[in-house]
Design a protein around this motif. Structure first.
Motif, PDB file in Angstrom:
ATOM      1  N   GLN A 154     -74.967  14.906  74.284  1.00 22.09           N
ATOM      2  CA  GLN A 154     -74.976  14.470  75.685  1.00 22.09           C
ATOM      3  C   GLN A 154     -75.020  12.955  75.820  1.00 22.09           C
ATOM      4  OE1 GLN A 154     -74.446  16.875  77.841  1.00 22.09           O
ATOM      5  NE2 GLN A 154     -74.527  18.254  76.080  1.00 22.09           N
ATOM      6  N   ARG A 155     -74.976  12.243  74.719  1.00 25.66           N
ATOM      7  CA  ARG A 155     -75.053  10.785  74.767  1.00 25.66           C
ATOM      8  C   ARG A 155     -73.865  10.216  75.541  1.00 25.66           C
ATOM      9  NH1 ARG A 155     -77.373   6.532  71.777  1.00 25.66           N
ATOM     10  NH2 ARG A 155     -76.113   4.643  71.901  1.00 25.66           N
ATOM     11  N   GLU A 156     -74.105   9.123  76.279  1.00 28.17           N
ATOM     12  CA  GLU A 156     -73.023   8.463  76.988  1.00 28.17           C
ATOM     13  C   GLU A 156     -72.951   6.993  76.573  1.00 28.17           C
ATOM     14  OE1 GLU A 156     -73.142   6.231  79.865  1.00 28.17           O
ATOM     15  OE2 GLU A 156     -75.294   5.959  79.625  1.00 28.17           O
ATOM     16  N   LEU A 157     -71.846   6.366  76.879  1.00 25.79           N
ATOM     17  CA  LEU A 157     -71.511   5.043  76.358  1.00 25.79           C
ATOM     18  C   LEU A 157     -72.612   4.012  76.579  1.00 25.79           C
ATOM     19  CD1 LEU A 157     -69.254   3.221  75.100  1.00 25.79           C
ATOM     20  CD2 LEU A 157     -68.509   2.772  77.457  1.00 25.79           C
ATOM     21  N   PHE A 158     -73.247   4.029  77.751  1.00 30.79           N
ATOM     22  CA  PHE A 158     -74.225   2.992  78.093  1.00 30.79           C
ATOM     23  C   PHE A 158     -75.663   3.466  77.898  1.00 30.79           C
ATOM     24  CE2 PHE A 158     -70.622   1.926  81.160  1.00 30.79           C
ATOM     25  CZ  PHE A 158     -70.057   1.004  80.290  1.00 30.79           C
ATOM     26  N   HIS A 159     -75.867   4.430  77.045  1.00 30.89           N
ATOM     27  CA  HIS A 159     -77.190   4.998  76.799  1.00 30.89           C
ATOM     28  C   HIS A 159     -78.229   3.915  76.512  1.00 30.89           C
ATOM     29  CE1 HIS A 159     -80.136   7.891  75.074  1.00 30.89           C
ATOM     30  NE2 HIS A 159     -80.392   6.907  74.221  1.00 30.89           N
ATOM     31  N   ALA A 160     -77.882   2.957  75.662  1.00 29.64           N
ATOM     32  CA  ALA A 160     -78.863   1.974  75.185  1.00 29.64           C
ATOM     33  C   ALA A 160     -79.142   0.863  76.190  1.00 29.64           C
ATOM     34  CB  ALA A 160     -78.392   1.366  73.865  1.00 29.64           C
ATOM     35  N   ASP A 161     -78.425   0.815  77.308  1.00 22.00           N
ATOM     36  CA  ASP A 161     -78.696  -0.231  78.299  1.00 22.00           C
ATOM     37  C   ASP A 161     -80.098  -0.084  78.900  1.00 22.00           C
ATOM     38  OD1 ASP A 161     -76.139  -1.056  77.832  1.00 22.00           O
ATOM     39  OD2 ASP A 161     -75.565  -1.199  79.940  1.00 22.00           O
ATOM     40  N   ASP A 162     -80.612   1.129  78.916  1.00 23.08           N
ATOM     41  CA  ASP A 162     -81.926   1.397  79.493  1.00 23.08           C
ATOM     42  C   ASP A 162     -83.005   1.198  78.434  1.00 23.08           C
ATOM     43  OD1 ASP A 162     -84.184   2.296  80.728  1.00 23.08           O
ATOM     44  OD2 ASP A 162     -83.440   4.331  81.144  1.00 23.08           O
ATOM     45  N   PRO A 163     -83.825   0.143  78.536  1.00 25.54           N
ATOM     46  CA  PRO A 163     -84.867  -0.099  77.527  1.00 25.54           C
ATOM     47  C   PRO A 163     -85.835   1.067  77.374  1.00 25.54           C
ATOM     48  CG  PRO A 163     -84.609  -2.016  78.961  1.00 25.54           C
ATOM     49  CD  PRO A 163     -83.823  -0.898  79.577  1.00 25.54           C
TER      50      PRO A 163
END
Length: 407
Positions: A154-163
């Protein structure tokens, strides 16, 4: 009383801070009006190779995002000396199979920005070289075959933008190990990430007013951004601020090698036995690949997909695999992820370096073994092993005995 070297380090720290303040003051003077526009730095945090299991983070989407960012340079997670040798980490699919080929096709500068300890230091600290797998890789743990659990689908491209999604990483980085002798990984992580940030800053200075895209493991993202936050001439922006490429952009950047990688990773690697395969995503990738012309490898993968889904029986699968082997000739897979061609495995598949004919024989043998026909399985395995090097034969039979025959 401080030791001389601690005093020297403190003096160096004070000097660096003073120099930075002086530099900032100089920039704030009359000449500031003529200063160039800041360089934009976009740090895309990735989960290495997760593009192969998550449709909302797929390879074509990553390429479409890089195209949308219009970077003057792309920073990648590899050390400069290793990159100069054409040597990448095995598992950084997004680097060597997406970002690097895209940059080379477009004439975009590539900047390797990673750091790792010398091999001698690796052996001193960990008792081993960190880039040398054993003859038989374990199924899990250090040097184990890579696979993903269901949440990664379910991972999406901008997953890591959220600290908040990486709070555990931040807490680990800030907390020494209970026993200091076990603290080496954390200390190396901090040093490594700091040097990554400095190399990104150097790339930014080389492109004043331009855009630098960084493709790097998500664990490093927010620390890098914090280090760069006070760097003169750099403006850090979140990837999500550029917008998500739409379906048309994704389709325009899709490539046969991306479809092949999705199918091979999910259907032939250990991911196939994980219970976490998005068969709809894999099926669409295989459909699109087959639409450009069926081949021995697509017929093999189609058989494996339908067998894993329970749409065909064991005997039908064996017959299909035998037919593929008979007509495959010397054909190889469009993509297999193999780094060391002297081995029989890859970083996600015990048998990843087999050509199409041998892989079809291996899959037929797997089905025969599972059906209780050990004699037929042994004959097919012998046929598969013929022509391999002694080392490859030993690995083939080792993995077969450990992972297929014994269970």
């Amino acid at each position: 009383m401080k030791t001389w070297w601690l005093g020297a380090l403190l003096a160096m720290q004070a000097f660096a801070a003073t120099a930075a303040d002086a530099h900032g003051a100089a920039r704030a003077g009359p000449a500031a009006a003529a200063a160039p526009a800041p360089t934009t730095v976009v740090v895309l945090g990735v989960d290495h190779a997760a593009q192969l299991v998550a449709e909302r983070d797929q390879p074509a989407l990553l390429e479409a995002f890089l195209d949308r960012a219009k970077p003057d340079a792309i920073c990648i997670e590899r050390t400069p000396d290793a990159y100069a040798r054409g040597d990448f980490y095995e598992f950084t699919y997004e680097v060597q199979d997406v970002a690097v080929p895209f940059a080379r096709r477009r004439g975009i500068e590539l900047c390797p920005i990673d750091w790792e300890p010398p091999v001698e230091d690796q052996r001193l600290g960990f008792g081993m070289a960190l880039d040398t797998p054993p003859e038989l890789r374990p199924l899990k743990g250090m040097f184990g075959f890579l696979s993903f659990a269901a949440p990664s689908l379910q991972r999406e491209l901008f997953h890591a933008d959220d600290p908040a999604k990486l709070e555990k990483v931040a807490a680990w980085a800030a907390t020494p190990a209970a026993k200091r002798k076990h603290d080496l990984p954390r200390r190396l992580y901090l040093y490594r990430t700091y040097l990554q940030a400095q190399r990104i800053a150097a790339a930014a200075r080389a492109h004043p007013g331009g855009t630098i895209a960084v493709v790097i493991g998500e664990f490093h993202k927010h620390d890098i951004e914090a280090i760069l936050a006070d760097e003169a001439g750099i403006r850090v922006v979140q990837p999500s601020s550029l917008g998500r490429p739409d379906a048309g952009e994704i389709a325009a950047h899709d490539r046969p090698e991306y479809r092949a990688a999705i199918a091979v990773f999910n259907l032939l690697g250990v991911q196939s036995a994980s219970g976490a395969v998005d068969f709809a995503f894999v099926g669409r990738a295989l459909d699109a690949w087959e639409a450009e012309g069926a081949s021995a490898q697509t017929r093999l993968l189609r058989t494996r997909l339908e067998r894993l889904q329970g749409r065909i029986g064991r005997e039908q699968a064996i017959a299909r695999y035998r037919a593929v082997a008979a007509g495959a000739g010397a054909s190889k897979f469009l993509w297999n992820g193999v780094k060391d061609a002297a081995r029989v495995d890859s970083w996600f598949d015990p048998f990843g370096n087999l050509d199409v004919r041998r892989r079809a024989l291996l899959e037929a043998a797997r089905e025969a073994q599972a059906g209780g026909d050990a004699a037929t399985a042994a004959g097919l395995l012998d046929e598969c092993a013929t022509g391999l090097s002694p080392r490859q034969q030993a690995q083939l039979r080792g993995y077969w005995q450990r992972d297929i025959a014994k269970p």
